[in-house]
Design a protein around this motif. Structure first.
Motif, short mmCIF file in Angstrom:
data_model
loop_
_atom_site.label_atom_id
_atom_site.label_comp_id
_atom_site.label_asym_id
_atom_site.label_seq_id
_atom_site.Cartn_x
_atom_site.Cartn_y
_atom_site.Cartn_z
N TYR A 258 8.24 9.77 -11.89
CA TYR A 258 8.24 9.38 -10.47
C TYR A 258 9.67 9.03 -10.07
N GLU A 259 9.96 9.21 -8.79
CA GLU A 259 11.21 8.72 -8.21
C GLU A 259 10.88 7.89 -6.97
N ASN B 97 9.75 5.30 -0.11
CA ASN B 97 8.88 6.41 -0.48
C ASN B 97 8.90 6.60 -1.99
N ILE B 98 7.75 6.97 -2.54
CA ILE B 98 7.67 7.31 -3.95
C ILE B 98 7.11 8.72 -4.07
N LYS B 99 7.68 9.49 -4.99
CA LYS B 99 7.20 10.87 -5.14
C LYS B 99 7.09 11.23 -6.62
N THR C 273 0.86 -1.19 0.00
CA THR C 273 0.00 0.00 0.00
C THR C 273 0.89 1.24 0.00
N ILE C 274 0.34 2.33 -0.50
CA ILE C 274 1.04 3.62 -0.51
C ILE C 274 0.10 4.64 0.09
N ASP C 275 0.58 5.43 1.04
CA ASP C 275 -0.29 6.45 1.60
C ASP C 275 -0.19 7.72 0.76
N ASP C 276 -0.98 8.72 1.12
CA ASP C 276 -1.05 9.93 0.30
C ASP C 276 0.22 10.78 0.38
N ARG D 40 -2.43 3.99 -9.42
CA ARG D 40 -2.12 2.63 -9.84
C ARG D 40 -0.75 2.54 -10.52
N THR D 41 -0.34 3.60 -11.19
CA THR D 41 0.99 3.58 -11.79
C THR D 41 2.06 3.52 -10.71
N ALA D 42 1.91 4.34 -9.68
CA ALA D 42 2.87 4.34 -8.57
C ALA D 42 2.93 2.96 -7.92
N LEU D 43 1.77 2.33 -7.72
CA LEU D 43 1.74 1.00 -7.10
C LEU D 43 2.43 -0.03 -7.98
#
Length: 265
Positions: free
Chosen positions: A190-191, A176-178, A154-157, A248-251
């Protein structure tokens, strides 16, 4: 120098072939409005005949429902031998034309008509194993999806990445993804960082160059050690009011990194 000249001529010849207009209609195969072959039969099972109709080869168009990937089986009416052909591109609205484009790509068809010698050499040669590769790739993709489902990511906001490990109900933070850049077309870059805040991977939407990598990246993730993974942009369900937790892309990016050992606890 001679090799360079020959290579350049080959490239020009290939380009000129594909610059020709191909039409498949009413049983006729035309290049620049010149008939070069004939087709008889249904869309998925048909014969391709030479101009004098003295030579023919059966074509059966096949696909794997599991992945939607397609290939073609050719069988010689002369020798009874068969082999499999892949496609450079496939248009389901004009399947016979896609097949003829594959013929051109393989050197089986030109403005002079069918190259029967090239076709027979191919059919009597070593098996290409196209369908086996397609099926193996589909099975590998299914295996990856099953593994990824088990990661429970899962990724939080805020972009923090969590997993549930084993039977432990508590989530474990992995990194972390940003979002680095966006346009009106959506997120462009994204990084992803690990727990030590070290850059692990960068994903590019539009054609972009990455420092230290000499090819353009398009809908691709590149890791810190220059491994590249294809990941399509997916904005479904997150267009009205953006939330990282619904991205969904980030996930997908994070799951690929975990699955390949780039993000660890």
């Amino acid at each position: 120098m001679r090799k360079l000249v020959c290579a350049a001529l080959a490239i020009m010849l290939t380009a000129s072939i594909f610059a020709q207009e191909l039409k498949v209609k009413n049983g006729e195969v035309k290049l620049d409005d010149k008939i070069v072959a004939f087709i008889e039969g249904k869309k998925q099972n048909f014969k391709v005949l030479s101009l004098d109709k003295q030579y023919s080869v059966d074509a059966e168009l096949k696909f794997l429902e599991q992945s939607g990937k397609r290939w073609m089986v050719l069988k010689s009416d002369k020798s009874g031998k068969s082999n499999e052909v892949d496609y450079k591109k496939f248009n389901p609205l004009n399947q016979q034309k896609s097949a003829m484009e594959a013929f051109i790509d393989k050197g089986f068809l030109s403005a002079e008509g069918l190259n029967t010698e090239a076709i027979e050499n191919f059919l009597n040669g070593e098996s290409t194993g196209v369908s086996s590769k397609i099926k193996a790739d589909a099975n590998a993709a299914d295996d990856a999806q099953r593994r990824i489902a088990g990661y429970k990511v899962t990724i939080d906001d805020s972009g923090n990445i969590y997993r549930v490990i084993g039977q432990n109900p508590d989530k474990v933070r992995f990194g972390n993804i940003k979002i680095v850049s966006t346009t009106s077309l959506g997120v462009q870059k994204y990084e992803v960082y690990d727990l030590n805040n070290v850059l692990t991977g960068t994903w590019y939407n539009m054609s972009s160059k990455h420092p230290g990598y000499d090819k353009f990246l398009y809908e691709e993730l590149i890791t810190f050690d220059n491994k590249v993974f294809n990941i399509k942009y997916d904005s479904f369900g997150n267009t009205l009011q953006y939330k990282m937790s619904l991205d969904r892309t980030a996930l997908n990016i994070v799951n690929v990194l975990i699955d390949n050992g780039y993000l660890k606890k």
